[in-house]
Motif scaffolding. Structure first.
Motif: not given
Length: 229
Positions: A147-151, A138-143
């Motif tokens: 669940r912080g947003k990442c690219s 995925p181009k964007y995901f949660r980490l």
């Protein structure tokens, strides 16, 4: 055999629990590959944890032909400190009675407060993925926790398999190779599994070439939690 360089960018606050000291919960400067297998959608976890024990090996049983290394920082990691009224690894605290002996603040007119050291937006991390076939991510995901947003930026790179004495140059999970370190060992203790940041080995290894004359060297038998299976 395919190899990819992955660059992760934090697009907001990302929480982790690499270290916990009292009421301080600290997010580390490395991202464990345990987190990345789930965050990138390579492995699936249970919606609710009712067993109370990790199932990492079971969840990754069908992904033995894919190896994702832990991620290391590209730039100096930037943090901020947050005050929280719950423990860093929880979404809620039990509402204890004032008479309950476990209630530490029964005679105090203020909530239980802790501190979270969290990664801010704009931080960059890099890692490598080795797979038998093409893979889509995925181009964007949660980490991380909450669940912080990442690219994600993905670059396919050249991979060569060699044999001999070598020094690994990128972090791996301490249980991800069957090779025994011969020296030059650097480690980092994080949860849920420690990292080997560097070590000298003898055996099969991968040389990953990317950018302008840049390369990463990794053991050639990598498998997530290899020693735990």
């Amino acid at each position: 055999m395919k190899a990819y360089r992955l660059e992760i960018r934090t697009e907001g606050i990302v929480r982790g629990a690499a270290r916990e000291i009292g009421r301080l919960v600290e997010t580390g400067s490395y991202i464990s590959n345990t987190s990345l297998y789930y965050a990138l959608g390579i492995s699936k976890s249970r919606y609710a944890d009712t067993l109370g024990k990790p199932t990492y090996t079971e969840d990754t049983e069908d992904q033995k032909d894919i190896y994702v290394a832990p991620a290391r920082p590209v730039n100096e990691t930037k943090y901020t400190n947050l005050l929280t009224t719950v423990s860093g690894n929880k979404y809620a605290e039990r509402n204890l009675s004032a008479q309950d002996p476990e209630n530490e603040v029964a005679d105090k007119n203020f909530p239980k407060v802790g501190t979270e050291k969290v990664v801010t937006s704009g931080n960059r991390f890099e890692t490598f993925l080795i797979a038998e076939d093409d893979i889509e991510l995925p181009k964007y995901f949660r980490l991380g926790k909450k669940r912080g947003k990442c690219s994600l930026e993905i670059e396919e790179i050249e991979i060569e398999k060699k044999n001999g004495e070598f020094t690994s140059s990128h972090p791996i999970g301490a249980y991800d190779t069957g090779l025994e370190p011969k020296g030059d060992l650097l480690t980092r203790k994080i949860r849920p599994a420690p990292l080997i940041l560097q070590a000298r080995y003898k055996g099969n290894y991968y040389e990953l070439n990317y950018g302008e004359n840049e390369k990463a060297v990794l053991p050639g038998d990598l498998e997530f939690l290899k020693q735990k299976r």
